[in-house]
Design a protein around this motif. Sequence first.
Motif, PDB file in Angstrom:
ATOM      1  N   THR A 182       0.829  -1.227  -0.047  1.00  0.00           N
ATOM      2  CA  THR A 182      -0.126   0.047  -0.171  1.00  0.00           C
ATOM      3  C   THR A 182       0.882   1.363  -0.051  1.00  0.00           C
ATOM      4  O   THR A 182       0.527   2.085  -0.844  1.00  0.00           O
ATOM      5  N   LEU A 183       1.854   1.266   0.879  1.00  0.00           N
ATOM      6  CA  LEU A 183       2.841   2.371   0.901  1.00  0.00           C
ATOM      7  C   LEU A 183       3.692   2.446  -0.527  1.00  0.00           C
ATOM      8  O   LEU A 183       3.797   3.735  -0.974  1.00  0.00           O
ATOM      9  N   LEU A 184       3.982   1.551  -1.081  1.00  0.00           N
ATOM     10  CA  LEU A 184       4.765   1.649  -2.495  1.00  0.00           C
ATOM     11  C   LEU A 184       3.755   2.082  -3.170  1.00  0.00           C
ATOM     12  O   LEU A 184       4.256   3.080  -4.057  1.00  0.00           O
ATOM     13  N   ILE A 185       2.680   1.605  -3.435  1.00  0.00           N
ATOM     14  CA  ILE A 185       1.629   2.160  -4.576  1.00  0.00           C
ATOM     15  C   ILE A 185       1.408   3.797  -4.092  1.00  0.00           C
ATOM     16  O   ILE A 185       1.380   4.572  -5.331  1.00  0.00           O
ATOM     17  N   SER A 186       1.144   4.035  -2.913  1.00  0.00           N
ATOM     18  CA  SER A 186       0.962   5.408  -2.779  1.00  0.00           C
ATOM     19  C   SER A 186       2.210   6.126  -3.060  1.00  0.00           C
ATOM     20  O   SER A 186       1.863   7.334  -3.537  1.00  0.00           O
ATOM     21  N   ASP A 187       3.500   5.686  -2.897  1.00  0.00           N
ATOM     22  CA  ASP A 187       4.725   6.570  -3.304  1.00  0.00           C
ATOM     23  C   ASP A 187       4.701   6.729  -4.864  1.00  0.00           C
ATOM     24  O   ASP A 187       5.308   7.773  -5.244  1.00  0.00           O
ATOM     25  N   ALA A 225       4.496   9.115   0.617  1.00  0.00           N
ATOM     26  CA  ALA A 225       3.782   7.578   0.886  1.00  0.00           C
ATOM     27  C   ALA A 225       2.898   7.665   2.492  1.00  0.00           C
ATOM     28  O   ALA A 225       3.475   8.302   3.372  1.00  0.00           O
ATOM     29  N   GLY A 226       1.791   7.181   2.140  1.00  0.00           N
ATOM     30  CA  GLY A 226       1.042   6.933   3.445  1.00  0.00           C
ATOM     31  C   GLY A 226      -0.176   6.217   3.234  1.00  0.00           C
ATOM     32  O   GLY A 226      -0.674   5.956   2.047  1.00  0.00           O
ATOM     33  N   ILE A 227      -0.356   5.259   4.124  1.00  0.00           N
ATOM     34  CA  ILE A 227      -1.741   4.702   4.312  1.00  0.00           C
ATOM     35  C   ILE A 227      -2.988   5.466   4.413  1.00  0.00           C
ATOM     36  O   ILE A 227      -3.096   5.932   5.213  1.00  0.00           O
ATOM     37  N   GLY A 228      -3.841   5.281   3.547  1.00  0.00           N
ATOM     38  CA  GLY A 228      -5.149   6.117   3.560  1.00  0.00           C
ATOM     39  C   GLY A 228      -4.894   7.350   2.657  1.00  0.00           C
ATOM     40  O   GLY A 228      -5.995   7.902   2.238  1.00  0.00           O
ATOM     41  N   ASP A 255      -8.000   1.493   2.407  1.00  0.00           N
ATOM     42  CA  ASP A 255      -6.679   0.904   2.684  1.00  0.00           C
ATOM     43  C   ASP A 255      -6.311   0.240   4.035  1.00  0.00           C
ATOM     44  O   ASP A 255      -5.808  -0.935   3.829  1.00  0.00           O
ATOM     45  N   TRP A 256      -7.131   0.585   4.945  1.00  0.00           N
ATOM     46  CA  TRP A 256      -6.998   0.015   6.159  1.00  0.00           C
ATOM     47  C   TRP A 256      -7.874  -1.436   6.178  1.00  0.00           C
ATOM     48  O   TRP A 256      -7.510  -2.149   6.762  1.00  0.00           O
ATOM     49  N   ILE A 257      -8.975  -1.258   5.553  1.00  0.00           N
ATOM     50  CA  ILE A 257      -9.909  -2.527   5.327  1.00  0.00           C
ATOM     51  C   ILE A 257      -9.007  -3.512   4.563  1.00  0.00           C
ATOM     52  O   ILE A 257      -8.958  -4.709   4.972  1.00  0.00           O
ATOM     53  N   ALA A 258      -8.285  -3.144   3.490  1.00  0.00           N
ATOM     54  CA  ALA A 258      -7.689  -4.111   2.542  1.00  0.00           C
ATOM     55  C   ALA A 258      -6.677  -4.823   3.614  1.00  0.00           C
ATOM     56  O   ALA A 258      -6.248  -5.885   3.546  1.00  0.00           O
ATOM     57  N   ILE A 259      -5.832  -4.151   4.451  1.00  0.00           N
ATOM     58  CA  ILE A 259      -4.661  -4.400   5.165  1.00  0.00           C
ATOM     59  C   ILE A 259      -5.343  -5.439   6.372  1.00  0.00           C
ATOM     60  O   ILE A 259      -4.755  -6.452   6.660  1.00  0.00           O
ATOM     61  N   ALA A 260      -6.440  -5.027   6.887  1.00  0.00           N
ATOM     62  CA  ALA A 260      -6.983  -5.670   7.824  1.00  0.00           C
ATOM     63  C   ALA A 260      -7.432  -7.083   7.750  1.00  0.00           C
ATOM     64  O   ALA A 260      -7.069  -7.888   8.025  1.00  0.00           O
ATOM     65  N   LEU A 261      -7.857  -6.935   6.344  1.00  0.00           N
ATOM     66  CA  LEU A 261      -8.447  -8.554   5.742  1.00  0.00           C
ATOM     67  C   LEU A 261      -7.001  -9.396   5.595  1.00  0.00           C
ATOM     68  O   LEU A 261      -7.275 -10.461   5.588  1.00  0.00           O
ATOM     69  N   ALA A 262      -5.956  -8.780   4.941  1.00  0.00           N
ATOM     70  CA  ALA A 262      -4.894  -9.544   4.926  1.00  0.00           C
ATOM     71  C   ALA A 262      -4.588 -10.206   6.371  1.00  0.00           C
ATOM     72  O   ALA A 262      -4.061 -11.509   6.246  1.00  0.00           O
TER      73      ALA A 262
END
Length: 258
Positions: free
Chosen positions: A31-36, A43-46, A53-60
């Motif tokens: 997520t951070l790499l895509i943001s960057d 770069a930042g989550i969200g 973003d947080w829902i995707a990470i939470a599901l992982a």
Amino acid sequence: MASCNIGKKFIAELIGTFLLVFIGTGAAVVTLLISDSVTPGAAGIGLLGGLGDWIAIALAFGLTVMACIYVFGKISGAHLNPAVTIGLLVSKNISLIDSVYYIIAQVIGACLGSLLLFVCLGAPAVTIGGLGATAPGLGVSYIQAMIAECIGTFFLMLVVMGVAVDEKAEPGFAGISIGMTVATVIVVLGAFTGASINPARTFGPYLMDVLLGGTNFWAYFPIYLIGPIVGAVLAALVYSYLAKGNDACALPQPFFDE
């Protein structure tokens, strides 16, 4: 004495925690790499997907926990978390010697997860993604972050006690219940603290970041050590108190009369 099959339990905890860190923090790093790539240097989550973003990470994280419980639960119980292991130790659901083996396995697994994430994604996983290391969000104080981690782990440990430890729990639901609890906590606490609720999950990225030339986050480690352990111990004690002698009590009356 350690359990006669402690070697198998050790391996199960190591592999399970490895997968949790590799896949869960891997989602955060990607997520951070895509943001960057969209906003270089910021770069930042969200920043791009908001709460998504947080829902995707939470599901992982949550789906990995769920899968590991169904795979390794019958072998080691699939703690995957030193705070959970300590909570079970305090509530007398695991021996002291076994708990030591479990925690060592979890820490090694977490470190390997971060190391292999670097191997797969290269230097940007460290320099941009920080290997998914947790830290308080903007405006969140040290104490606030510690309290949040305590509350999140308290909720997780209550669910563990209720659906996996309690002998009266319905069989077959531990994996989905615990996995979705982890996901729920991460959705809520992600922006506050990174939502570790697991000292090993934080330890692995912290150590590998330093060894691989990344940021030194160790000043924050007490947040992710003390908060989760206190939360897990409190939850284990509270649930043990509530469940003790419950069979002798009358069933609660319905709120509404039929």
